[in-house]
Scaffold this active site. Sequence first.
Site, short mmCIF file in Angstrom:
data_model
loop_
_atom_site.label_atom_id
_atom_site.label_comp_id
_atom_site.label_asym_id
_atom_site.label_seq_id
_atom_site.Cartn_x
_atom_site.Cartn_y
_atom_site.Cartn_z
N HIS A 82 -3.06 1.03 -9.01
CA HIS A 82 -3.50 -0.11 -8.41
C HIS A 82 -4.95 -0.22 -8.37
O HIS A 82 -5.78 0.96 -8.85
CB HIS A 82 -3.04 0.22 -7.00
N GLU A 110 -2.92 9.36 -4.74
CA GLU A 110 -3.74 7.97 -5.40
C GLU A 110 -3.60 7.81 -6.97
O GLU A 110 -3.66 9.16 -7.33
CB GLU A 110 -5.24 8.09 -5.00
N CYS A 125 -14.03 3.41 1.12
CA CYS A 125 -13.11 3.70 -0.19
C CYS A 125 -11.85 2.72 0.50
O CYS A 125 -11.19 3.31 1.39
CB CYS A 125 -12.72 4.97 -0.60
N SER A 126 -11.40 1.92 -0.30
CA SER A 126 -10.35 1.20 0.03
C SER A 126 -9.53 0.24 -1.19
O SER A 126 -10.01 0.72 -2.29
CB SER A 126 -10.28 0.33 1.36
N LYS A 159 0.69 -1.19 0.05
CA LYS A 159 0.03 -0.03 0.06
C LYS A 159 0.87 1.13 0.00
O LYS A 159 0.61 2.22 -0.62
CB LYS A 159 -0.80 -0.20 1.27
N HIS A 165 1.14 4.18 -3.18
CA HIS A 165 0.69 5.67 -2.73
C HIS A 165 1.72 6.58 -2.76
O HIS A 165 1.56 7.94 -2.19
CB HIS A 165 -0.31 5.74 -1.24
N LYS A 198 -5.46 9.13 9.20
CA LYS A 198 -4.97 8.39 7.98
C LYS A 198 -3.91 9.13 7.16
O LYS A 198 -3.78 10.39 7.35
CB LYS A 198 -6.27 8.94 7.03
N GLU A 253 -5.40 5.25 -9.41
CA GLU A 253 -6.34 3.98 -9.23
C GLU A 253 -7.27 3.58 -10.34
O GLU A 253 -7.70 4.77 -10.80
CB GLU A 253 -7.22 4.25 -7.80
N ARG A 280 -13.00 10.86 6.73
CA ARG A 280 -11.61 10.12 7.06
C ARG A 280 -10.90 10.67 8.24
O ARG A 280 -11.00 11.90 8.61
CB ARG A 280 -11.07 10.12 5.79
#
Length: 246
Positions: free
Chosen positions: A61, A155, A97-98, A46, A50, A85, A157, A81
């Site tokens: 990803h 991000e 969201c993940s 992760k 990021h 975080k 994605e 959030r």
Amino acid sequence: MTSTEAASSVQRDASLAGYDEEQIRLMEERCIVTDIEDRFVRDGSKKECHLMTNIREGLLHRAFSVFLFDPLSGKLLLQKRAQEKITFPNMWTNTCCSHPLAVRAELNGIAGAKQAAQRKLEHELGIPPTCVPLESFQFLTRIHYLAPSDGLWGEHEIDYILFITTSVDLHVNENEVGDVKWVSIEELKALMNELDPDAFTPWFKLIVNAFLFPWWQELLDRRDSNTGHIDAKTLSHHEDDTIHRL
């Protein structure tokens, strides 16, 4: 350990210095690295996925975004959030969201995204899998986007958009979620006009602007005339395998 490995280790430690210990631990999760057509390439941490240095080189990803609606009121559950975080702290966004992880149950496209959504709804909001059965999720489409969080993190994605309608009791994980709010269409529009645009995550704003309100209104319009309930599965005709580049 070679000098190169030692230097790399120092760099890794430095990039996470000062962050919450649990969030640092989660940075070791193995995400699904894909090409631009969402084909599996390999797994990656992760953290690796990021870091903006990697994102600028094209590292991409897989992710998911859940929009959970109350079946009677038709309201959408938002989360803010947590400040702990590492990426996009203290920002309002959709329900959950993940990322699907590079494990057997979550590798396979839509089915994997639903498995990951079920897992993270329990982790972040305390919603047990029995309240969000896999067959109740409605996949709608995918978006491809890039957004920096700050100079270090961001991000990049391919994000699977999932709707679900279900009644839930929340048991919020405060290390993940700072606040929650149920909103109607009108209340969300008012909130987005009232708050600074930077109060919302970039993927949420993209999905809102491209898709959310027409789909949400159709969901309400298709309310069951006998029970008064809405059901995300009534939007199954919108299921679209396109990857929207936003």
